[in-house]
Write a protein that holds these residues in place. Sequence first.
Motif, PDB file in Angstrom:
ATOM      1  N   MET A 118      24.119  20.397 -20.012  1.00 61.15           N
ATOM      2  CA  MET A 118      25.273  20.673 -19.898  1.00 61.15           C
ATOM      3  C   MET A 118      24.904  22.627 -20.594  1.00 61.15           C
ATOM      4  O   MET A 118      23.992  22.755 -20.515  1.00 61.15           O
ATOM      5  CB  MET A 118      26.475  20.532 -20.656  1.00 61.15           C
ATOM      6  CG  MET A 118      27.783  22.189 -20.484  1.00 61.15           C
ATOM      7  SD  MET A 118      28.330  21.238 -19.037  1.00 61.15           S
ATOM      8  CE  MET A 118      29.870  22.589 -18.927  1.00 61.15           C
ATOM      9  N   GLU A 119      25.116  23.232 -19.327  1.00 56.02           N
ATOM     10  CA  GLU A 119      24.793  24.708 -19.715  1.00 56.02           C
ATOM     11  C   GLU A 119      26.192  25.459 -20.339  1.00 56.02           C
ATOM     12  O   GLU A 119      27.298  25.228 -20.581  1.00 56.02           O
ATOM     13  CB  GLU A 119      24.384  25.392 -17.728  1.00 56.02           C
ATOM     14  CG  GLU A 119      23.439  25.114 -17.433  1.00 56.02           C
ATOM     15  CD  GLU A 119      24.296  24.069 -16.345  1.00 56.02           C
ATOM     16  OE1 GLU A 119      23.301  24.465 -14.736  1.00 56.02           O
ATOM     17  OE2 GLU A 119      25.120  23.887 -16.155  1.00 56.02           O
ATOM     18  N   TYR A 120      25.414  26.628 -21.235  1.00 53.76           N
ATOM     19  CA  TYR A 120      25.846  27.415 -22.453  1.00 53.76           C
ATOM     20  C   TYR A 120      26.459  28.404 -21.568  1.00 53.76           C
ATOM     21  O   TYR A 120      26.171  28.824 -20.436  1.00 53.76           O
ATOM     22  CB  TYR A 120      25.483  27.756 -23.291  1.00 53.76           C
ATOM     23  CG  TYR A 120      24.184  25.912 -24.483  1.00 53.76           C
ATOM     24  CD1 TYR A 120      25.020  27.197 -25.246  1.00 53.76           C
ATOM     25  CD2 TYR A 120      24.090  25.843 -24.285  1.00 53.76           C
ATOM     26  CE1 TYR A 120      24.906  26.317 -27.022  1.00 53.76           C
ATOM     27  CE2 TYR A 120      23.669  24.712 -25.367  1.00 53.76           C
ATOM     28  CZ  TYR A 120      24.354  25.040 -26.272  1.00 53.76           C
ATOM     29  OH  TYR A 120      24.067  23.994 -27.284  1.00 53.76           O
TER      30      TYR A 120
ATOM     31  N   LEU B  28      35.395  22.900 -22.349  1.00 54.75           N
ATOM     32  CA  LEU B  28      36.012  21.980 -21.141  1.00 54.75           C
ATOM     33  C   LEU B  28      36.703  22.097 -20.144  1.00 54.75           C
ATOM     34  O   LEU B  28      36.411  21.442 -19.131  1.00 54.75           O
ATOM     35  CB  LEU B  28      37.408  21.355 -22.340  1.00 54.75           C
ATOM     36  CG  LEU B  28      37.378  20.419 -23.638  1.00 54.75           C
ATOM     37  CD1 LEU B  28      38.668  20.169 -24.290  1.00 54.75           C
ATOM     38  CD2 LEU B  28      36.238  19.241 -23.283  1.00 54.75           C
ATOM     39  N   GLU B  29      36.284  23.611 -20.047  1.00 55.84           N
ATOM     40  CA  GLU B  29      36.775  24.146 -18.711  1.00 55.84           C
ATOM     41  C   GLU B  29      35.192  24.028 -18.011  1.00 55.84           C
ATOM     42  O   GLU B  29      35.683  23.193 -16.639  1.00 55.84           O
ATOM     43  CB  GLU B  29      37.234  25.587 -18.557  1.00 55.84           C
ATOM     44  CG  GLU B  29      36.980  26.192 -17.738  1.00 55.84           C
ATOM     45  CD  GLU B  29      37.995  25.170 -16.125  1.00 55.84           C
ATOM     46  OE1 GLU B  29      37.349  25.725 -15.140  1.00 55.84           O
ATOM     47  OE2 GLU B  29      38.829  25.051 -16.343  1.00 55.84           O
ATOM     48  N   GLN B  30      34.119  24.523 -18.309  1.00 53.72           N
ATOM     49  CA  GLN B  30      33.374  24.198 -18.135  1.00 53.72           C
ATOM     50  C   GLN B  30      32.787  22.917 -17.324  1.00 53.72           C
ATOM     51  O   GLN B  30      32.009  22.644 -16.268  1.00 53.72           O
ATOM     52  CB  GLN B  30      31.717  24.457 -18.894  1.00 53.72           C
ATOM     53  CG  GLN B  30      31.972  26.371 -19.325  1.00 53.72           C
ATOM     54  CD  GLN B  30      30.406  27.012 -19.997  1.00 53.72           C
ATOM     55  OE1 GLN B  30      30.801  26.292 -21.367  1.00 53.72           O
ATOM     56  NE2 GLN B  30      29.649  26.875 -19.539  1.00 53.72           N
ATOM     57  N   LYS B  31      32.944  21.435 -18.558  1.00 53.04           N
ATOM     58  CA  LYS B  31      32.476  20.344 -18.295  1.00 53.04           C
ATOM     59  C   LYS B  31      33.499  19.992 -16.965  1.00 53.04           C
ATOM     60  O   LYS B  31      33.480  19.092 -15.717  1.00 53.04           O
ATOM     61  CB  LYS B  31      33.510  19.238 -19.361  1.00 53.04           C
ATOM     62  CG  LYS B  31      33.063  18.742 -19.105  1.00 53.04           C
ATOM     63  CD  LYS B  31      33.152  16.993 -20.278  1.00 53.04           C
ATOM     64  CE  LYS B  31      32.975  16.199 -20.349  1.00 53.04           C
ATOM     65  NZ  LYS B  31      34.106  15.632 -19.250  1.00 53.04           N
TER      66      LYS B  31
ATOM     67  N   LEU C  77      29.577  29.112 -32.597  1.00 53.49           N
ATOM     68  CA  LEU C  77      30.355  28.293 -32.468  1.00 53.49           C
ATOM     69  C   LEU C  77      30.411  27.149 -31.545  1.00 53.49           C
ATOM     70  O   LEU C  77      31.111  26.044 -31.385  1.00 53.49           O
ATOM     71  CB  LEU C  77      31.501  28.980 -32.646  1.00 53.49           C
ATOM     72  CG  LEU C  77      33.091  28.098 -31.951  1.00 53.49           C
ATOM     73  CD1 LEU C  77      33.738  27.914 -33.314  1.00 53.49           C
ATOM     74  CD2 LEU C  77      34.127  29.621 -32.111  1.00 53.49           C
ATOM     75  N   GLU C  78      30.353  27.788 -30.539  1.00 56.48           N
ATOM     76  CA  GLU C  78      29.521  26.920 -29.160  1.00 56.48           C
ATOM     77  C   GLU C  78      28.502  26.206 -29.863  1.00 56.48           C
ATOM     78  O   GLU C  78      29.078  24.762 -28.757  1.00 56.48           O
ATOM     79  CB  GLU C  78      28.896  27.690 -27.894  1.00 56.48           C
ATOM     80  CG  GLU C  78      29.098  27.154 -27.011  1.00 56.48           C
ATOM     81  CD  GLU C  78      28.289  28.347 -25.190  1.00 56.48           C
ATOM     82  OE1 GLU C  78      28.371  27.333 -24.759  1.00 56.48           O
ATOM     83  OE2 GLU C  78      27.977  29.098 -26.037  1.00 56.48           O
ATOM     84  N   LYS C  79      27.937  26.146 -29.831  1.00 56.25           N
ATOM     85  CA  LYS C  79      26.864  24.820 -29.757  1.00 56.25           C
ATOM     86  C   LYS C  79      27.576  23.625 -30.815  1.00 56.25           C
ATOM     87  O   LYS C  79      28.084  22.573 -30.888  1.00 56.25           O
ATOM     88  CB  LYS C  79      25.409  25.308 -30.702  1.00 56.25           C
ATOM     89  CG  LYS C  79      24.089  24.446 -30.943  1.00 56.25           C
ATOM     90  CD  LYS C  79      22.986  24.593 -31.525  1.00 56.25           C
ATOM     91  CE  LYS C  79      21.958  23.603 -31.734  1.00 56.25           C
ATOM     92  NZ  LYS C  79      21.626  23.660 -30.433  1.00 56.25           N
TER      93      LYS C  79
ATOM     94  N   ASN D 213      30.278  16.523 -27.559  1.00 57.93           N
ATOM     95  CA  ASN D 213      28.423  15.271 -26.868  1.00 57.93           C
ATOM     96  C   ASN D 213      28.121  15.997 -25.571  1.00 57.93           C
ATOM     97  O   ASN D 213      27.997  14.933 -24.918  1.00 57.93           O
ATOM     98  CB  ASN D 213      28.622  13.372 -27.447  1.00 57.93           C
ATOM     99  CG  ASN D 213      27.166  13.213 -26.127  1.00 57.93           C
ATOM    100  OD1 ASN D 213      26.642  14.060 -27.284  1.00 57.93           O
ATOM    101  ND2 ASN D 213      27.697  12.514 -26.627  1.00 57.93           N
ATOM    102  N   ILE D 214      28.773  17.279 -25.191  1.00 56.09           N
ATOM    103  CA  ILE D 214      28.371  18.208 -23.922  1.00 56.09           C
ATOM    104  C   ILE D 214      27.835  18.654 -23.927  1.00 56.09           C
ATOM    105  O   ILE D 214      27.281  19.304 -24.552  1.00 56.09           O
ATOM    106  CB  ILE D 214      29.682  19.031 -23.758  1.00 56.09           C
ATOM    107  CG1 ILE D 214      30.971  17.778 -24.099  1.00 56.09           C
ATOM    108  CG2 ILE D 214      29.528  19.188 -22.917  1.00 56.09           C
ATOM    109  CD1 ILE D 214      32.522  18.845 -23.806  1.00 56.09           C
TER     110      ILE D 214
END
Length: 398
Positions: free
Chosen positions: A1-3, A334-337, A388-390, A397-398
Motif C-alpha cells: 500500500m502506498e503511503y 481507510l480512504e486510501q484503501k 502515526l501513519e506507519k 495490516n495495510i
Amino acid sequence: MEYLKKTFRWFGPEFGVTLNDVRQLGVEGIVAACQDVPLGEIWSVEAIVSLKNEIEVHDMEWSVVESVNVHTAIKYGLPERDRYIANYIQTLRNLAQNDIRVVCYNFMQLIDWTRTDLDHKLPNGASALLYDPIAAAAFDLYILKREGAERTYDAATLKKTRIYFEGLDAVGRKNLEEAILAGMPGSRKLIALDEFKKNHATVLQISKAQLQENLAYFLKAIIPEAEKLGVKMAIHPDDPPFSVFGVPRIASNYEELKFILDACPSPSNGLTFCSGSLGASGGNDLVKIIEDFGDKVHFIHLRNVARQDDGSFYEAEHLNGSVPIEKVMRAIVLEQKKRKENTSGIIRIPMRPDHGHVLLDDMKRQDDFYCGYSLVGRAMGLMQLSGLEKGIREGLNI
C-alpha cells in the motif's frame, strides 16, 4: 500500500527555509505558488516552469499549488469577475501544461486566517499561534470599530473585552493589531488597517447566501475546465470555522462543504482537508467528513489545536490536542484503501504538516520564516505524522 505523499510548504527564494533544508526531511513534494504574480493575473508558463525547475533541481516535485488565490471581484460578485475567472482558467491551463494538477485555494474574505497572538508561550518554552475570542472582540470593538459591533456580543463578553483592552499598553495594542493584520501566509507584510476596514465594510454588505452563490458561480465556471485538464481543485476550509468580525463563513462545517461539492458535482471539485481549521470547532466531526467526502479530498493539511473552555484555541503539538488525530489518520488510510480497491482517485494523497511550533533553532531565526511556517516545528510534525501513519497501517495490516 502506498503511503501518503510527504509534502512541505515552501514560499520561494525569499523564504528563510531553503529547498536544501527541506529535502533533508525526507520530503517528496513541495507545496508552492508563483508568489510574485499579482492577484488575479495569469501565471505565465515561463513563471511556472522557472519555479518547477527550481524545485526539481533539488530532487523534489512540485506536488500541489497553494494557492491560486481568488480575486476579490469573484468573491464579492463584482461585474469584472468574469475577466478574473478567465484569467484563473488560463492559469489552470498553464499549470496542467506542466503536469501540475492539484490546486488548493480558499474563498475566505479579508484574510486567510485569524489569530490574536503570534507568539503564545507554551509551558515547554516553545511558542504557538493563539486565537482568543476576547482579544478578537477587542480588535473588533476598539481598533476596527465596526458599526453596531457591540450588539453582537453579550454583556459579559463586552465587560471582559473592555477590561482586557484597557489592560493593554500601547505595545500590547499594537501587537494585537499586527497579529490580526498578519493573516496572509507567504508574506511578512501586514495588511494596512485602512485597507482592511474598507474591505471589511464591503463584505458586511454581502449576505452568507450571496457569498455562497458567488462561490457556486465561480465553481460552475472553472470546474468543467479543470475536469478537462485533469486538475483537482481543493478548497481550504475557513479558519477559524466561525464568524469573526461579523463576516459570514461559508466553508466551515459539514453542511457548507456539502453545499460546495453539490454546487458543481465533478471529480475535480474537491476539498483540502485541514484538521486544524475544521478542528477549531468542537461541532465538527472530522472523521465523518472524511468518511462521507473522502473521495473528494485531494490534499491534506494535518495539525492539531487545543480548544479551551473560554472559546480560545492554540495550535498544539501535532499529536496532542483536541483533534482526535489518530482517528483522523485511520480514516484517511481507510480512504486510501478504498481508492486502491476501486482504482479511482489519487491514492498517494499529498499531505503536509500544517504550521509548527517555534522551538530549538527556530528561535534563533524567526526573522527568516513566515509566521506559522517554522522549519524545526514543522519537521517535528512531519515526523510525528509519518510515524502515526506507519503505526496505523501496521495495526490495520495495510
